[in-house]
Scaffold this active site. Sequence first.
Site, PDB file in Angstrom:
ATOM      1  N   ASP A   1      -3.336   2.570  -5.567  1.00 21.61           N
ATOM      2  CA  ASP A   1      -2.259   2.732  -4.773  1.00 21.61           C
ATOM      3  C   ASP A   1      -2.147   1.308  -3.821  1.00 21.61           C
ATOM      4  O   ASP A   1      -1.492   1.400  -2.803  1.00 21.61           O
ATOM      5  CB  ASP A   1      -2.345   3.794  -3.616  1.00 21.61           C
ATOM      6  CG  ASP A   1      -3.671   3.865  -2.909  1.00 21.61           C
ATOM      7  OD1 ASP A   1      -4.604   2.952  -3.076  1.00 21.61           O
ATOM      8  OD2 ASP A   1      -3.899   4.766  -2.334  1.00 21.61           O
ATOM      9  N   GLU A   2      -2.873   0.181  -4.182  1.00 25.25           N
ATOM     10  CA  GLU A   2      -2.590  -1.039  -3.744  1.00 25.25           C
ATOM     11  C   GLU A   2      -2.506  -2.098  -4.439  1.00 25.25           C
ATOM     12  O   GLU A   2      -2.970  -2.111  -5.441  1.00 25.25           O
ATOM     13  CB  GLU A   2      -3.995  -1.319  -2.734  1.00 25.25           C
ATOM     14  CG  GLU A   2      -4.096  -0.400  -1.369  1.00 25.25           C
ATOM     15  CD  GLU A   2      -5.583  -0.896  -1.241  1.00 25.25           C
ATOM     16  OE1 GLU A   2      -5.463  -1.350   0.108  1.00 25.25           O
ATOM     17  OE2 GLU A   2      -6.539  -0.800  -1.621  1.00 25.25           O
TER      18      GLU A   2
ATOM     19  N   ASP B   1       0.756  -1.326  -0.033  1.00 33.15           N
ATOM     20  CA  ASP B   1       0.032  -0.059  -0.041  1.00 33.15           C
ATOM     21  C   ASP B   1       0.809   1.178  -0.138  1.00 33.15           C
ATOM     22  O   ASP B   1       1.883   1.328   0.789  1.00 33.15           O
ATOM     23  CB  ASP B   1      -0.793   0.054   1.398  1.00 33.15           C
ATOM     24  CG  ASP B   1      -1.744   1.135   1.472  1.00 33.15           C
ATOM     25  OD1 ASP B   1      -2.890   1.205   0.991  1.00 33.15           O
ATOM     26  OD2 ASP B   1      -1.175   2.299   1.974  1.00 33.15           O
TER      27      ASP B   1
END
Lengths: 394, 411
Positions: free
Chosen positions: B106-107, B10
């Site tokens: 974003d992960e 993350d």
Amino acid sequence: MQDVMNSNNHDTALAMKFSITKDKLVENVNHVMKAVSSKTTIPILTGIKITASHDGITLTGSNSDISIKSFIPLEENDEEYATIEKTGSVVLQARVFSDIVKKLPSEFVNIEVDSRLITRITSGSSEFNLNGLDAEEYPRLPLIEEGNVLHVRTDLLKHVIRQTGFAVSTSETRPVLTGVNWNIQNGNLNCVATDSHRLASRTISIDADENAEYKNIVIPGKSLNELSKILDDSSGEWVEIVITESQILFKTKHLQFYSRLLDGNYPDTNRLIPTESKTDIILSTKALLQAIDRASLLAKEERNNVVKFRTLEDSIEISSQSAELGRVFENVELQSLEGEELKISFSAKYMIDALSRIESQEIRISFTGAMRPFLIRPVEDEGILMLILPVRTY
Amino acid sequence: MAEKAILLVDMESFYASVEKADHPELKNHPVIVSGDPERRSGVVLAACPLAKKRGVKNAYRLWEAQQLCPEAVVVRPRMQRYLDVAMEITDILEEFTDMVEPYSIDEQFMDVTGSQRLFGMPSEIAQKVKAAIKDRTGVNARCGIGPNKVLAKIACDHFSKKNDTGIFQLNQNNIKQCMWPLPVGAMFGVGSRMERHLRRLGISTIGRLANYPLDILKKKWGINGQVLWETANGIDHSPVSVSSHEGQKAIGHAMTLPRDYQNFEKEIKVILLELSEEVCSRARTSGVMGYTVSTGCQGANNDSPAGFYRQTTLVNPTNHTMDVFHEAKKLFLKFWDGQPVRRITVNLSHLCSDKVRQISFFDDYELRREIGYTMDRIKQRYGPDAIIRAISLTEAGQAADRAKKIGGHYK
């Protein structure tokens, strides 16, 4: 309670009374039930109309598209079916009535209606009292003047329906395609159905006035399907057909089947049928049907159900693959192959539909290229024709 | 079967971190990434850790955030740049394993089960991954480690983000002690509504859910009940799938309008067409067609929600803009109550490949198909505003403006 009922009975006159064999009643109720729908805008049409007259009992069921009248004679072929004590008529809730008669305990059923339309149905140890509706309120069936009458053998008519009805469209986007297009000319009846991806056509000669000519008669596929279910082809009977502006009537000895006709112009399908061919094959109907059927086992997940087809030296190869399941190859021997090599993809379902309706043992398939419709015909019979559009692969 | 080792990586304050990495001069300043302040989209999209320390949170109104942290540097989002960095990070992760699944911008999940001989224990791999991302993009990453995706995700969300190392491992040995005390709402798969339902059953923590009788959960929620129970017990069978896009179920676009639209002919229709074009263009790019078109709208007033969301299913699948537009238009005319509209959605679902198509006698789909792909190619080559429909140039049109944006924010 019993007393009250009895005392009431004294005040009410008998409106109708008859007895009938259960089997005959069930059989005919099933016939008219084909026309009864629970979804109707006219409440009384959820019922079956029962009319007892001196010569027999008539049952009527109807929805906005189909009306069916089924007649039970008092006796036929030395068998007694019904006795009438008082003529009259009543309308009974169809679903309930049909369920009841199926389950009655004895082989005879007595039906008795009083002037309040309370209908007493007794059979063996069972007694039902149903609230009837006034038969006067039941809509009259269309009056059809019997001018030109066509005659078709029952088994042939059922055949024609089976060979064309499957190809109608199930979508309402183009309503006229949900029907089968009938054209009558020069003593021939031509029936065509298409859902815009495949087409089925059958021509038969019929017994009609030489001058009888009807064009653009579009009969709802559903109507024909129901008709086919209730026609008894073992009887060797003939069906009389009467066509009017908006209705068609099919008549047998004891059955009258009315259907609405579809509005709108049926597209000109003659121009869709290719007149030339680039690849012509002849092969066994059954072998091809079975091969396609097996190949389609791996083609089920895609909605299109696509199989690939290509010509080899003296056979054809059918293949299909699924990314997840695997692949299949089928080889079918050819009787003959003429013309160019060919690779084509098509819906297995359409092919199975068409092949399973051709009785002939050998068929000829004529292709005019991978993106053009191909024609399937029995080798010996020009009267039947199936057309399938391929699947385009990019 | 050997236990799997799954990592969820993350990116901390992703947009803000990218901005800070690109602008070293901002290093010690609080940074807020926010949409165009002149239009309605003036909300906080990302805040760097310095700004977060002052109480700024994502989705705050910009003015609220500025009250909390007046000296914050406000930066406009550059969506294309963030996408590029996310791809770069995927490349980095793929140096450790070929099984990387981008889960959101974003992960990303990675399955490192088979990478341990090369790169060490999962926790060592996590350290190396973190270091590589920091080194090559300047973004701070956190890693959750677990025997499956769900535990990796929970490990990351509830532990890695809060501890100093930025790495945490959950497995069957420590879920009782670490995960079970967490409130049930913290569990992956439990939204606010499900949380209410569970709390009504007396299930307040993940541990309680894990020990609740499975049959009751199954009876109440069917297969979903079982999935919840399994999640609470640390069981999850879903694989890290490299191409998440193949399983894509639907393609949809929603547009929040700059003002209330109420005129169907002059305003709403234009937006429906623009959305249909975006949806179909994406469908064409993914090589799919859809059978089901759905559309809907939301009113301007959030306090009294108005609007609808309806769908219709076609006989033949399509990814042609006008087909989708006509269906959306029909639905809209049928179900819209005539109230002012602030947000419109068009969605295409029930997807299938567009590499095969049943030909029709009466419909020349070829031509329509070519138009769509040709327009797409022009846009790809000369930019998204190189060719737009004339109606988009009317006052209501948003296409020209949206061409400059990704996800409603400037590139």
